[in-house]
Design an enzyme around this catalytic site. Sequence first.
Site, short mmCIF file in Angstrom:
data_model
loop_
_atom_site.label_atom_id
_atom_site.label_comp_id
_atom_site.label_asym_id
_atom_site.label_seq_id
_atom_site.Cartn_x
_atom_site.Cartn_y
_atom_site.Cartn_z
N GLU A 1 22.17 -33.65 -50.37
CA GLU A 1 22.51 -34.43 -51.57
C GLU A 1 21.37 -35.35 -51.99
OE1 GLU A 1 27.37 -34.50 -50.89
OE2 GLU A 1 26.23 -36.36 -50.75
N GLU B 1 30.44 -28.10 -49.73
CA GLU B 1 31.33 -29.13 -49.19
C GLU B 1 32.54 -29.29 -50.10
OE1 GLU B 1 29.74 -32.98 -48.32
OE2 GLU B 1 27.88 -32.20 -47.48
#
Length: 689
Positions: free
Chosen positions: A158, A316
Site C-alpha cells: 500500500e 486484501e
Amino acid sequence: MNKKLPPISSKAPVMLHGADYNPEQWLRYPEVLQEDIRLMKLSGSNVMSVGIFSWVSLEPEEGVFQFGWLDNLLDSFEANGIYAFLATPSGSRPAWMSAKYPEVLRVERNRVRNLHGVRHNHCYTSPVYREKTALINSKLAERYAHHPAVIGWHISNEFGGECHCELCQTAFRDWLKVKYDHNLDELNHAWWATFWSHTYTSWEQIESPAPHGETQVHGLNLDWRRFVSERTIDFCQHEIDSVRSYNPELPITTNMHNIDGVDYRELAKILDVISWDAYPDWHYTEDDDDARLAAWTAFHHDMYRTFKHKPYLLMESTPSLTNWQSVSKLKRPGMHKLSSLQAIAHGSDSVQYFQWRKSRGSSEKFHGAVLDHSGHGETRVFRDVAEVGRTLAGLTDVVGTTTPVETAIIFDWDNRWAIKDAQGIRNSGLRYEETVVEHYRGLWELGIPVDVIGSGDELSAYKLVIAPMQYLITEENGKRIEKYVEQGGTFLATYWSGVVGETDLCHLGGFPGPLRRTLGIWAEETEGLHSRDLNGVVMQDGNFLKLTGEYDAHEIAELIHLEGAEALGHYRSDFYAGRPALTLHRLGEGKAYHLATRVKDQGFYVDLYAAIADKAGIRRTLDCELPTGVTAQLRTDGEQEYIFVQNFSGREQTVVLDNQEYTDLETGTAAPEVLNLEVNGLVMLKRKV
C-alpha cells in the site's frame, strides 16, 4: 471476441484463496504454526502473502540475515500444496536503520522529521533507503525466486504518503526544471504566479506546499502531487528492478488501497498484475443503503480491472470486520460470500484476506481475520471463509476470462486532485468521486459492464463514454473526444467540465473549454447550492430519449446557452426555471449529452442510461428487468458466458430470466426461469455465447 487469458501463475491455474500471513509473530509458538497449515487446507486456502512487514525478522542487525524461519515456512507450504506471494519488506524498516541513518525517516509538511514508527514512514528519495531495500530484496530473490511455493512478488504494501526533506525538495526542483524545460518564466506563467506576487526568481525559492508556507498556488499543488506520485512509482520500479532478474517468469504486483497520493493508472504500467485491497463498511452507510456501497465497490473493482484489461487480484479484504472504521460492524449472513464473489464477478481471479490469524498485540489485534484469538475453526467467520473456498474451487473455468465492455467512465487523478483544490462553487463538498459513482450506479443497476478509463485512453472501442465533472481537460484530449463523437460515439458530460487545462489555468473563451463544440453549449455560470436548496429537471415533452416527468436536483446547477444542442429537459424552479438542464448535441455521426445539474434521484441515472444505452445499442448482461439493488455482471472466454446475479438490496428479490438457456454454476443443473435471491444472496449462471 473475448478470449481466455493465461492464469496469473501457471503453477496455480485456479481461483486463488488465502490471506496475509505473519508467521514471524508466532515463532515462539511452533504449535500455532503447525495448526495454521491444517486450518488453511480445511478452509480451502491455497495461497498466502508472506514477508510483508518482516524486515527486522530477516535482518535483525545491519548485514546480519536470518532466513531459517522463512525457509521452513515455504518448504511446509510446498509440502501441503499451498503457494505464496513473497513480499519485499520495505513498508516498515527496522529500528536499527532509523537510528543509524536518520535520512531514511520522512519529513512532514511542517518540515519536522518523524521519529521511528508506524509504517511507510520513509523517504523514497533517500539513497540509503534505496540501497538497503535493494540489498534485502536481492537477498530474498537470490534465495527464493525459484522456490516451488513462490508464485509471485508482492512489492512492499500500500504505497503512499509524501516526504518534504531537503533530498525531496532538490528532487522536486529538478523534476520541475525538466517539466518546464529549465525556463522559470514558463513555470511562473503555468502556475499564474503573478497572483499575490508569488513569482519565483530562482529555482531555489521553490518549496513544496506547507501549512506555514505556500498553499494557494494551485499549479504548484498539482505539480507537487504529480511529483510525489512519480517519485513513489519510481521507488516501486527500483524495488522491481532489484528482484526481476532472478526469475523473470515470476509475476510482480503491489497492492493498491488509498487512491489519494498515487496515480494508480500510471503505477499499473510497471506491474505485471494489478491487485487491490477492498474494505467497504457493509451495513453502515448513513442511509442503510448497501446497494450504494456495492456500486461504489464495484466501480473500484472495474477500475482496477481496466488498468490492464485482464484479471486482477483482490489481495486484501476482511472476512469479518476491520479495527479502523468508525464503527466495526460484523458482516451479516451471506454478505461474506456475496462481497467476495462480487470481486470475481468484476474480474478478480482471487479472494484474499487481511489477515489469516489475528495478531496478539499492537494496532491490528482486533482487525478481522480468518482465525480469531480462540485459534480454532469452530466459528461463523471460519465457516464463511470455508464456504467461499469451496465455491472458488468450482470456478476454475472462470479463471482468465475477461469482461466484454461497450461503456466507459473517465476517472482521472489529475482531475481529481485539481477539483479538490479548486476553491470554488461549493467548498462544502464538490463530491467528485460520489458524482462519478452516481453515474456508474445507473449502469450497475442495469447490469451494463463498465470500464473505468483515463481521458488519454483510446475511446474508439466504446459505444458510450461518460465524463462526470471533467474539470481538468487538455485541448488535446478535448479534440480526441470531439473526434470520437464525430465518428459515431456517444458521449455524456456534466456541469463543472472543461474548466482548466493541464496546469490548472482556466480555459479562456468560455466553458466548457475544449468540450464546447462537442457539447454544443456555453456554460455561462455555475452555482453551488446549499443543502437546503432544491431544484429539479422537468423533461421536455416528446424528447429524443422519451424520458418523462421530473427529477429533483441539488448541490450544483449550471446556467447554459444552446449553441447547436437541443434541450431534453429544463430547470423546474428559481430564476433559471425553463432554462436547459439536459441537452443533446448531434455532431457528425455521434451524439453528445450534457447534464447541467446534479440530480438527486438515483432513479434518474437508471432511466437516463437505460434510454441512452437503448439508443446506442449497448447490451445488458441480462435482457430482463433487475430490481433496485440487484445487478448482473459478466465474464466470458468467448465460448461460454459466466453471469453473476447479486442481491445487495437488503431484501429478498426475484429475477425473471430471459428466454436463453442457463446452467447454475454451483449445482451444474438447469437454472429455473425465476431466480429467488435471498438477502445478501447471489446466483452464478453459465450460458453459451
